[in-house]
Design a protein around this motif. Sequence first.
Motif, mmCIF file in Angstrom:
data_model
loop_
_atom_site.group_PDB
_atom_site.id
_atom_site.type_symbol
_atom_site.label_atom_id
_atom_site.label_comp_id
_atom_site.label_asym_id
_atom_site.label_seq_id
_atom_site.Cartn_x
_atom_site.Cartn_y
_atom_site.Cartn_z
ATOM 1 N N TYR A 181 -45.474 9.898 -14.156
ATOM 2 C CA TYR A 181 -45.143 8.802 -13.246
ATOM 3 C C TYR A 181 -46.315 8.526 -12.305
ATOM 4 N N THR A 182 -46.900 9.576 -11.763
ATOM 5 C CA THR A 182 -48.040 9.445 -10.858
ATOM 6 C C THR A 182 -49.202 8.730 -11.529
ATOM 7 N N LYS A 183 -49.548 9.174 -12.721
ATOM 8 C CA LYS A 183 -50.660 8.554 -13.451
ATOM 9 C C LYS A 183 -50.370 7.093 -13.777
ATOM 10 N N SER A 184 -49.114 6.806 -14.116
ATOM 11 C CA SER A 184 -48.738 5.433 -14.447
ATOM 12 C C SER A 184 -48.815 4.531 -13.225
ATOM 13 N N LYS A 186 -50.773 4.972 -10.617
ATOM 14 C CA LYS A 186 -52.192 4.764 -10.320
ATOM 15 C C LYS A 186 -52.804 3.735 -11.252
ATOM 16 N N GLU A 187 -52.486 3.837 -12.543
ATOM 17 C CA GLU A 187 -53.030 2.898 -13.517
ATOM 18 C C GLU A 187 -52.556 1.471 -13.240
ATOM 19 N N LEU A 188 -51.275 1.293 -12.997
ATOM 20 C CA LEU A 188 -50.713 -0.041 -12.782
ATOM 21 C C LEU A 188 -51.252 -0.691 -11.511
ATOM 22 N N TYR A 189 -51.327 0.089 -10.442
ATOM 23 C CA TYR A 189 -51.767 -0.473 -9.163
ATOM 24 C C TYR A 189 -53.289 -0.597 -9.084
ATOM 25 N N SER A 190 -53.986 -0.076 -10.098
ATOM 26 C CA SER A 190 -55.437 -0.256 -10.158
ATOM 27 C C SER A 190 -55.826 -1.539 -10.881
ATOM 28 N N GLU A 191 -54.861 -2.180 -11.516
ATOM 29 C CA GLU A 191 -55.142 -3.402 -12.261
ATOM 30 C C GLU A 191 -55.469 -4.548 -11.305
ATOM 31 N N PRO A 192 -56.333 -5.472 -11.737
ATOM 32 C CA PRO A 192 -56.694 -6.621 -10.893
ATOM 33 C C PRO A 192 -55.458 -7.372 -10.415
ATOM 34 N N GLY A 193 -55.458 -7.693 -9.131
ATOM 35 C CA GLY A 193 -54.340 -8.431 -8.557
ATOM 36 C C GLY A 193 -53.279 -7.560 -7.907
ATOM 37 N N ASN A 194 -53.339 -6.242 -8.145
ATOM 38 C CA ASN A 194 -52.317 -5.350 -7.588
ATOM 39 C C ASN A 194 -52.809 -4.532 -6.401
ATOM 40 N N GLN A 195 -54.079 -4.720 -6.020
ATOM 41 C CA GLN A 195 -54.645 -3.902 -4.945
ATOM 42 C C GLN A 195 -53.956 -4.144 -3.599
ATOM 43 N N LYS A 196 -53.578 -5.391 -3.344
ATOM 44 C CA LYS A 196 -52.893 -5.692 -2.077
ATOM 45 C C LYS A 196 -51.548 -4.976 -2.010
ATOM 46 N N ILE A 241 -52.221 12.357 -3.380
ATOM 47 C CA ILE A 241 -51.546 12.408 -4.673
ATOM 48 C C ILE A 241 -52.142 11.441 -5.689
ATOM 49 N N LEU A 242 -52.299 10.187 -5.309
ATOM 50 C CA LEU A 242 -52.725 9.178 -6.267
ATOM 51 C C LEU A 242 -54.228 9.196 -6.527
ATOM 52 N N GLU A 243 -55.020 9.384 -5.475
ATOM 53 C CA GLU A 243 -56.460 9.347 -5.677
ATOM 54 C C GLU A 243 -56.954 10.521 -6.508
ATOM 55 N N SER A 244 -56.212 11.612 -6.480
ATOM 56 C CA SER A 244 -56.630 12.792 -7.258
ATOM 57 C C SER A 244 -56.102 12.769 -8.681
ATOM 58 N N ALA A 245 -55.222 11.803 -8.989
ATOM 59 C CA ALA A 245 -54.643 11.738 -10.325
ATOM 60 C C ALA A 245 -55.612 11.106 -11.312
#
Length: 248
Positions: A181-184, A186-196, A241-245
């Motif tokens: 779940y953590t990795k997912s 991070k991956e989803l919120y790293s996609e363009p447009g999701n940073q905000k 948690i997220l930055e280290s994943a």
Amino acid sequence: MDKDTWNNFVKAKERFKKETEKIRLALPDLKNIQQKLADSRSYTVETPVVYNNALDDITIDDEIKLILVADNPGRREQAAENRKYLIGPSGKIAKKFFSDNPSLGIDFTKNVIILNKTPVHTPRTNELRQLCLMDNLLGAALDKSQKSMALTLLEFHKALDCPVWITGYSEMRRGGIFEVYTKSIKELYSEPGNQKLYKKVFIYRHFSMNQFTIDLKKQRFQEENVLKSLKRIGIEYRNRILESASLP
């Protein structure tokens, strides 16, 4: 909600409902396996994979101010008369927290929707490991359900554009039950447009056994109000948690 927000909310809800049913149908033996865990606590498993029926009670006139993510459905959550998330002891503690902190402006029963990291039921969250050992198919299914729930969170987040509190970070670490779940996330919120939206994601201790409130009290600075403390602590745990994943 305005019309566009409502329509997007309904789309996210219907996708969540379909995904939950898909997981259930893919695991026809799940209920019997779960019952072996439930027998020691003397109750009958009624809903092996739980969709949160509380979402169906929300109308276009409701104002959702917070998305709260818990772990997985427990005994009370899976009962046929309930089928709702976070309604056991942890839910009561969460409700009391918001009631005790009116400065947050959030009514737990009216302004919060609840999601989980997986819709798969176990009597206790740590028994998800034991569940997976009882059937070879369940490990892969649990991972898939976590990926689906991460996407479900993002879709609700896009629809509602409000803060997200992900609680129970201990099992989100490397080797934890919810590492997928953590990795997912991070991956989803790293996609363009999701940073905000990422900036509106905060991670905390779980409400169970009052961990959330105890941790807040321990870490809160004397000059801080509750909202400021929550934001600082939530960012610190998010970064940890997220930055280290590592990405999937």
